[in-house]
Design a protein around this motif. Structure first.
Motif, PDB file in Angstrom:
ATOM      1  N   ILE A 152       2.310  17.091  10.080  1.00 15.09           N
ATOM      2  CA  ILE A 152       2.045  17.203   8.717  1.00 15.09           C
ATOM      3  C   ILE A 152       3.355  17.243   7.934  1.00 15.09           C
ATOM      4  O   ILE A 152       4.237  18.226   8.242  1.00 15.09           O
ATOM      5  CB  ILE A 152       1.000  18.199   8.432  1.00 15.09           C
ATOM      6  N   GLY A 153       3.402  16.721   6.916  1.00 12.92           N
ATOM      7  CA  GLY A 153       4.590  16.743   5.958  1.00 12.92           C
ATOM      8  C   GLY A 153       4.227  16.707   4.503  1.00 12.92           C
ATOM      9  O   GLY A 153       3.326  16.734   4.013  1.00 12.92           O
ATOM     10  N   GLY A 154       5.370  16.653   3.886  1.00 13.08           N
ATOM     11  CA  GLY A 154       5.382  16.387   2.355  1.00 13.08           C
ATOM     12  C   GLY A 154       5.299  14.744   1.815  1.00 13.08           C
ATOM     13  O   GLY A 154       5.138  14.010   2.834  1.00 13.08           O
ATOM     14  N   PRO A 155       5.339  14.726   0.424  1.00 16.67           N
ATOM     15  CA  PRO A 155       5.526  13.466   0.291  1.00 16.67           C
ATOM     16  C   PRO A 155       6.468  12.317   0.708  1.00 16.67           C
ATOM     17  O   PRO A 155       6.317  11.174   0.707  1.00 16.67           O
ATOM     18  CB  PRO A 155       5.997  13.455  -1.341  1.00 16.67           C
ATOM     19  N   GLN A 156       7.669  12.798   1.472  1.00 18.69           N
ATOM     20  CA  GLN A 156       8.576  12.228   1.971  1.00 18.69           C
ATOM     21  C   GLN A 156       8.132  11.314   3.175  1.00 18.69           C
ATOM     22  O   GLN A 156       8.483  10.278   3.515  1.00 18.69           O
ATOM     23  CB  GLN A 156       9.684  12.777   2.316  1.00 18.69           C
ATOM     24  N   VAL A 157       6.777  11.931   3.691  1.00 14.79           N
ATOM     25  CA  VAL A 157       6.424  11.087   4.884  1.00 14.79           C
ATOM     26  C   VAL A 157       6.069   9.712   4.442  1.00 14.79           C
ATOM     27  O   VAL A 157       6.185   8.769   5.093  1.00 14.79           O
ATOM     28  CB  VAL A 157       4.889  11.928   5.294  1.00 14.79           C
ATOM     29  N   LEU A 158       5.401   9.708   3.152  1.00 12.27           N
ATOM     30  CA  LEU A 158       5.174   8.364   2.909  1.00 12.27           C
ATOM     31  C   LEU A 158       6.303   7.449   2.582  1.00 12.27           C
ATOM     32  O   LEU A 158       6.355   6.160   2.696  1.00 12.27           O
ATOM     33  CB  LEU A 158       4.353   8.510   1.598  1.00 12.27           C
ATOM     34  N   GLY A 159       7.219   8.008   1.863  1.00 13.67           N
ATOM     35  CA  GLY A 159       8.734   7.254   1.511  1.00 13.67           C
ATOM     36  C   GLY A 159       9.325   6.643   3.061  1.00 13.67           C
ATOM     37  O   GLY A 159       9.786   5.814   3.093  1.00 13.67           O
ATOM     38  N   ASP A 160       9.206   7.697   3.864  1.00 11.68           N
ATOM     39  CA  ASP A 160       9.809   7.526   5.041  1.00 11.68           C
ATOM     40  C   ASP A 160       9.206   6.001   5.813  1.00 11.68           C
ATOM     41  O   ASP A 160       9.857   5.166   6.347  1.00 11.68           O
ATOM     42  CB  ASP A 160       9.968   8.363   6.188  1.00 11.68           C
ATOM     43  N   VAL A 161       7.881   5.995   5.901  1.00 12.30           N
ATOM     44  CA  VAL A 161       7.300   4.739   6.288  1.00 12.30           C
ATOM     45  C   VAL A 161       7.457   3.450   5.330  1.00 12.30           C
ATOM     46  O   VAL A 161       7.651   2.439   5.978  1.00 12.30           O
ATOM     47  CB  VAL A 161       5.486   5.223   6.500  1.00 12.30           C
ATOM     48  N   ARG A 162       7.422   3.813   4.087  1.00 12.99           N
ATOM     49  CA  ARG A 162       7.681   2.686   3.175  1.00 12.99           C
ATOM     50  C   ARG A 162       9.062   2.098   3.610  1.00 12.99           C
ATOM     51  O   ARG A 162       9.243   0.716   3.811  1.00 12.99           O
ATOM     52  CB  ARG A 162       7.514   3.117   1.895  1.00 12.99           C
TER      53      ARG A 162
ATOM     54  N   VAL B 225       0.718  -1.271   0.201  1.00 11.45           N
ATOM     55  CA  VAL B 225      -0.074   0.021  -0.159  1.00 11.45           C
ATOM     56  C   VAL B 225       0.786   1.069  -0.121  1.00 11.45           C
ATOM     57  O   VAL B 225       0.795   2.112  -0.781  1.00 11.45           O
ATOM     58  CB  VAL B 225      -1.060  -0.021   1.185  1.00 11.45           C
ATOM     59  N   MET B 226       1.922   1.313   0.759  1.00  8.23           N
ATOM     60  CA  MET B 226       2.781   2.572   0.816  1.00  8.23           C
ATOM     61  C   MET B 226       3.646   2.735  -0.418  1.00  8.23           C
ATOM     62  O   MET B 226       3.636   3.805  -0.900  1.00  8.23           O
ATOM     63  CB  MET B 226       3.753   2.250   1.967  1.00  8.23           C
ATOM     64  N   ASP B 227       3.932   1.538  -1.257  1.00  7.75           N
ATOM     65  CA  ASP B 227       4.547   1.753  -2.564  1.00  7.75           C
ATOM     66  C   ASP B 227       3.717   2.332  -3.584  1.00  7.75           C
ATOM     67  O   ASP B 227       3.910   3.244  -4.247  1.00  7.75           O
ATOM     68  CB  ASP B 227       4.794   0.416  -3.095  1.00  7.75           C
ATOM     69  N   GLN B 228       2.237   1.991  -3.502  1.00  4.88           N
ATOM     70  CA  GLN B 228       1.308   2.651  -4.109  1.00  4.88           C
ATOM     71  C   GLN B 228       0.982   4.059  -3.870  1.00  4.88           C
ATOM     72  O   GLN B 228       0.877   4.985  -4.627  1.00  4.88           O
ATOM     73  CB  GLN B 228      -0.155   1.739  -3.848  1.00  4.88           C
ATOM     74  N   LEU B 229       1.065   4.356  -2.518  1.00  9.32           N
ATOM     75  CA  LEU B 229       0.575   5.832  -2.047  1.00  9.32           C
ATOM     76  C   LEU B 229       1.807   6.764  -2.498  1.00  9.32           C
ATOM     77  O   LEU B 229       1.602   7.819  -2.902  1.00  9.32           O
ATOM     78  CB  LEU B 229       0.346   5.741  -0.780  1.00  9.32           C
ATOM     79  N   THR B 230       2.995   6.229  -2.321  1.00 10.67           N
ATOM     80  CA  THR B 230       4.103   6.949  -2.423  1.00 10.67           C
ATOM     81  C   THR B 230       4.157   7.406  -4.037  1.00 10.67           C
ATOM     82  O   THR B 230       4.747   8.552  -4.354  1.00 10.67           O
ATOM     83  CB  THR B 230       5.424   6.223  -2.168  1.00 10.67           C
ATOM     84  N   ALA B 231       3.665   6.559  -4.902  1.00 11.48           N
ATOM     85  CA  ALA B 231       3.858   6.817  -6.310  1.00 11.48           C
ATOM     86  C   ALA B 231       2.790   7.825  -6.761  1.00 11.48           C
ATOM     87  O   ALA B 231       2.916   8.532  -7.776  1.00 11.48           O
ATOM     88  CB  ALA B 231       3.409   5.599  -7.204  1.00 11.48           C
TER      89      ALA B 231
END
Length: 301
Positions: A230-240, A211-217
């Motif tokens: 709250i943050g930018g797109p890197q929030v998703l990358g960090d969790v992934r 799911v995180m791969d999908q959201l990061t994209a």
């Protein structure tokens, strides 16, 4: 768990911030068991994302949303069924239509009562917040996603499948580039794995990573996590990247036939060393347990 671990989970509506035109976030201010809450406006309607825990919190959120709406129609949605996200929905009865995805509605019905009882055992502040609370019943349940027209602004409600829970839902505001993730993403803490066998084993580290791969994209401009800043797109990358670390370090040791207790000790020490500033260290053990259980059924190396 003790009262010291869980202070009063009070939502502070006075801290609401406008992060885009007609889009407010009430930040959780890093208080445990307080989610980030959204109020999203269009020309005809306003959508509230999350309620806070219990009716007193939710009534404050409803009051602010009603003030923002100024007569516009109100909707409510929640990202998943856990009590701090959804167990204030009864305060919105007769004021807003409550919409969720089907898997979340199933979670509310099947697991909501047990979670309500469990959370009431987390100490007096939590029990007080949940006094008189009943498990909410949604007004509208959808299957494959729902585009909610607020008037000049469409909000996309998307079920993500099994991850943090069976019923995770994201809330996307495309015109503003804003994504609400619920507890699929947090900042400043280790990923929350509600792995409580035999009572609840729906969390999946493998599916969550997908799911995180999908959201990061998707590359949103602003990410509103379930908890944290709250943050930018890197929030998703960090969790992934963290979930990948957790999986790889767990499975590498599982492949070498180490026992789970030893795996937990090694992986916990390793990940704390890599992320010493993060809170929620207790969730590492739960994550290792989940991924050990998934190890046998998933292809790897």
């Amino acid at each position: 768990m003790t009262d010291e671990q869980f202070p009063d989970p009070a939502v502070q509506v006075s801290g609401a911030q406008e992060i885009a035109p007609d889009l407010l976030v009430i930040p959780n201010q890093r208080v445990q068991l307080v989610p980030n809450i959204g109020i999203i406006g269009g020309t005809q309607a306003v959508l509230v994302v999350e309620t806070g825990m219990g009716t007193a919190n939710a009534e404050q959120v409803l009051a602010l949303a009603s003030e923002v709406a100024r007569g516009r129609r109100l909707y409510l949605t929640t990202t998943h069924f856990h009590p701090e996200h959804a167990f204030g929905a009864q305060a919105f009865t007769d004021h807003a239509n409550y919409l969720v995805n089907r898997a979340q509605a199933d979670d509310l019905q099947a697991k909501g009562p047990g979670y309500l009882e469990m959370f009431r055992g987390f100490g007096d502040p939590i029990a007080d917040r949940l006094d008189g609370v009943t498990v909410p019943t949604p007004d509208v349940v959808y299957d494959d996603g729902h585009d909610l027209d607020l008037g000049g602004r469409t909000v996309r409600l998307r079920p993500m499948g099994r991850g943090h829970t069976k019923g995770d839902q994201t809330v996307e505001v495309p015109d503003a580039g804003v994504l609400f993730t619920g507890d699929l993403a947090e900042t400043g803490q280790f990923a929350i794995f509600p792995w409580f066998p035999p009572y609840d084993t729906d969390v999946s580290g493998v599916r969550w990573l997908a799911v995180m791969d999908q959201l990061t994209a998707t590359g949103p401009r602003i990410v509103v996590p379930g908890h944290g800043d709250i943050g930018g797109p890197q929030v998703l990358g960090d969790v992934r990247d963290y979930l990948r670390e957790l999986r790889d370090e767990t499975w590498r040791r599982r492949d070498s036939a180490m026992g789970e207790e030893e795996i937990v000790a090694e992986v916990r020490a390793l990940l704390i060393g890599r992320h010493p500033e993060w809170v929620g260290r207790e969730w590492i053990e739960r994550g290792v347990g989940c991924l050990c259980a998934e190890h046998a059924s998933e292809p790897h190396w």
